[in-house]
Design a protein around this motif. Structure first.
Motif, short mmCIF file in Angstrom:
data_model
loop_
_atom_site.label_atom_id
_atom_site.label_comp_id
_atom_site.label_asym_id
_atom_site.label_seq_id
_atom_site.Cartn_x
_atom_site.Cartn_y
_atom_site.Cartn_z
N GLY A 196 0.81 -1.20 0.00
CA GLY A 196 0.00 0.00 0.00
C GLY A 196 0.85 1.26 0.00
N VAL A 197 1.90 1.26 0.82
CA VAL A 197 2.81 2.41 0.84
C VAL A 197 3.52 2.56 -0.50
N LEU A 198 4.00 1.46 -1.06
CA LEU A 198 4.68 1.54 -2.36
C LEU A 198 3.74 2.00 -3.46
N SER A 199 2.46 1.69 -3.34
CA SER A 199 1.49 2.14 -4.32
C SER A 199 1.39 3.66 -4.34
N GLY A 200 1.41 4.27 -3.15
CA GLY A 200 1.24 5.72 -3.06
C GLY A 200 2.53 6.50 -2.94
N ILE A 201 3.63 5.83 -2.52
CA ILE A 201 4.94 6.47 -2.40
C ILE A 201 5.96 5.51 -3.02
N PRO A 202 6.04 5.45 -4.33
CA PRO A 202 6.89 4.42 -4.99
C PRO A 202 8.34 4.46 -4.56
N PRO B 200 -1.02 24.79 6.07
CA PRO B 200 -1.91 25.39 5.05
C PRO B 200 -2.47 24.42 4.02
N LEU B 201 -2.05 23.16 4.04
CA LEU B 201 -2.53 22.21 3.04
C LEU B 201 -3.14 21.00 3.74
N PRO B 202 -4.47 20.89 3.78
CA PRO B 202 -5.12 19.81 4.54
C PRO B 202 -5.11 18.48 3.80
N VAL B 203 -3.94 18.03 3.38
CA VAL B 203 -3.78 16.74 2.70
C VAL B 203 -2.86 15.89 3.55
N ILE B 204 -3.34 14.74 4.00
CA ILE B 204 -2.60 13.93 4.96
C ILE B 204 -1.48 13.14 4.33
N HIS B 205 -1.63 12.76 3.05
CA HIS B 205 -0.65 11.89 2.41
C HIS B 205 0.71 12.57 2.32
N GLN B 206 1.74 11.88 2.82
CA GLN B 206 3.12 12.32 2.84
C GLN B 206 3.37 13.49 3.80
N TYR B 207 2.48 13.67 4.76
CA TYR B 207 2.72 14.65 5.82
C TYR B 207 3.76 14.06 6.77
N ALA C 266 2.12 10.03 -4.69
CA ALA C 266 3.48 10.17 -5.22
C ALA C 266 3.80 11.63 -5.49
N ILE C 267 3.31 12.51 -4.62
CA ILE C 267 3.57 13.93 -4.74
C ILE C 267 3.48 14.54 -3.35
N VAL D 173 3.25 10.09 6.77
CA VAL D 173 1.92 9.45 6.72
C VAL D 173 1.64 8.94 5.32
N SER D 174 1.08 7.74 5.25
CA SER D 174 0.60 7.20 3.98
C SER D 174 -0.92 7.12 4.05
#
Length: 489
Positions: free
Chosen positions: A127-133, A222-229, A383-384, A286-287
């Motif tokens: 799952g982590v590799l899928s979102g953070i290659p 300022p950016l409410p996006v949890i992925h890669q926090y 992946a960003i 965080v993933s």
């Protein structure tokens, strides 16, 4: 749904995840590498709540599970899900009456796979590799009944282990003052002590994500996006202190933290602090992707796994929202000769911007640039990181008419140099869109290049009429941003 309509749509895939804390249905549709989420619902059934004390799932949790599973099975049928996979993890695996839960699921028409601890760890890692290659570190998947660790590096999984350290088991260990010693012993006995030295710890699980949400709120991120926090070990220690005196009412006001997670936050923070100390990890990231996305990724072939999920997702969005199919790839090839110095990471962001270059055309003309920023910052991309989102937003802001200034919160997320490069991408995209009218022909027959200190636009003789006043103006603006002059032939 009619057969004719079904044949024209991408098939829908769904996963029912029976976890120790929650039961969740997620329905997906779209490109196999990164399908969009059509539906997502969870029930905090608390199947693992009574495991530590009684070794079984209590009656209340079983009743909640039965209601949830019957509903989810019915919804999957109503949504014409082509492939439905139902998996169960630690609570069902370890409970003395786990078979009763399986029978409940079967009565609802579901076939349940009980994942072993190792399979659970593998799914989390994938799952982590899928979102953070590019992930290189240790994945920690905190569920209600267990904690899985897996080492990820170079797109592959290596070591993996499962511990009985689910968030619903931590309170008892803390009350006895044994949590830190228990963590150290489990890591030492399995040869994981110090295994994360100077490496990031990738966080999966609702309780750990809720901790990150709290930190974002406290810092006014300022950016409410949890992925890669990201959070440092010191940040986690500070969160533990905060949770010791902050009230539940205050926590309920934090966006993204459900009331059902609040009772476990302090325990999750204590476990995380102990894991970071004994693994010796450099910090956390965080993933947003975990077991369910890992199961989807694991089923892909090598070719699909190797594709860039950011480009796949933005290409799909461009195909759905833009005026003309495959325009993004052509546009990226057209502007690429101006940016040969871009490193691979920048080049993929530029390509993503080209894929999204037409997403604002349906918006109110006065708000097309704002639409581009909103999609770039808040889109369901992976992946960003935050800097990459800001560069993507800047490129679209400029391409869609927002000028070369930077709207908030972009200056807080990316450096001046990064935003200047994104402005240049945006001006190049803007030139291509104006020259071509958004169609393929003019771009296919023309070329951009840098020759003798000038941005040269080469046109075929029959296309000379396309070089009108508006195109000339955008050509000069692009050249000026690059510190060059404009030339056409």
């Amino acid at each position: 749904m009619s057969a004719s309509r079904r044949s024209t749509e991408e098939p829908r895939t769904a996963i029912i995840d029976i976890g120790s804390n929650s039961i969740r249905l997620v329905v997906y549709q779209g490109p196999p590498r990164l399908p969009a989420i059509l539906f997502n619902e969870k029930v905090l059934a608390g199947l693992g709540r009574s495991l530590a004390q009684f070794g079984s799932i209590d009656a209340q949790a079983m009743a909640l599970a039965e209601t949830a599973l019957r509903r989810f099975a019915a919804l999957a049928r109503e949504m014409d899900v082509a492939t439905l996979r139902t998996v169960a993890t630690a609570a069902v695996r370890d409970a003395s009456n786990g078979g009763d839960l399986i029978a409940v699921a079967q009565a609802a028409g579901l076939t349940v796979e009980i994942l072993s601890g190792e399979q659970e760890a593998e799914a989390a890692g994938y799952g982590v590799l899928s979102g953070i290659p590019e992930a290189d570190g240790i994945v920690g998947d905190l569920g209600g009944g267990s904690l899985e660790l897996v080492r990820v590096r170079g797109g592959k999984l290596t070591r993996r282990v499962s511990f009985p350290l689910g968030v619903l088991r931590i309170a008892a260990l803390r009350e006895q003052g044994r949590l830190d010693r228990r963590v150290r012993k489990l890591l030492a006995d399995s040869d994981w002590l110090g295994a994360g030295k100077a490496l990031p710890f990738y966080l999966i699980g609702g309780s750990w994500r809720a901790l990150a949400r709290l930190d974002m709120e406290l810092n006014r991120y300022p950016l409410p996006v949890i992925h890669q926090y990201a959070m440092s070990p010191e940040t986690v220690v500070r969160l533990r202190r905060t949770l010791s005196h902050v009230g539940k009412a205050r926590l309920k006001d934090v966006p993204g933290i459900s009331s059902g997670r609040i009772p476990t936050l302090s325990d999750a923070a204590a476990l995380l602090s102990s894991m970071l100390k004994h693994l010796r990890c450099s910090g956390t990231m965080v993933s947003a992707y975990g077991l369910r996305e890992g199961l989807l990724y694991e089923a892909l072939g090598a070719a699909d796994r190797a594709t860039d999920p950011l480009v796949v997702a933005t290409r799909d969005e461009g195909r759905r929202s833009g005026r003309f199919p495959e325009h993004g790839d052509l546009l990226d090839r057209w502007i690429a000769p101006l940016f040969v110095e871009d490193r691979p990471e920048a080049a993929r962001l530029r390509m993503a911007a080209c894929q999204l270059a037409d997403v604002g055309w349906r918006a109110n003309p006065d708000f097309r640039a704002e639409r581009g920023v909103e999609i770039a910052l808040h889109g369901n991309w992976v992946a960003i990181d935050a800097r990459g989102r800001a560069m993507l937003a800047q490129a679209l802001w400029t391409a869609l008419g927002g000028a070369i200034t930077s709207p908030d919160p972009l200056p807080a997320l990316a450096s001046d140099a990064a935003r200047r490069r994104a402005v240049q991408w945006g001006l190049a995209i803007r030139l291509g869109q104006r020259l071509s009218g958004g169609v393929a022909g003019p771009l296919a027959r023309s070329a951009l290049s840098v020759v003798n200190g000038a941005v040269r636009l080469s046109l075929e003789p029959g296309d000379a009429a396309l070089y009108g006043e508006a195109v000339q103006k955008r050509h000069r603006a692009l050249a000026a941003a690059l510190g060059l002059s404009a030339a056409a032939q």
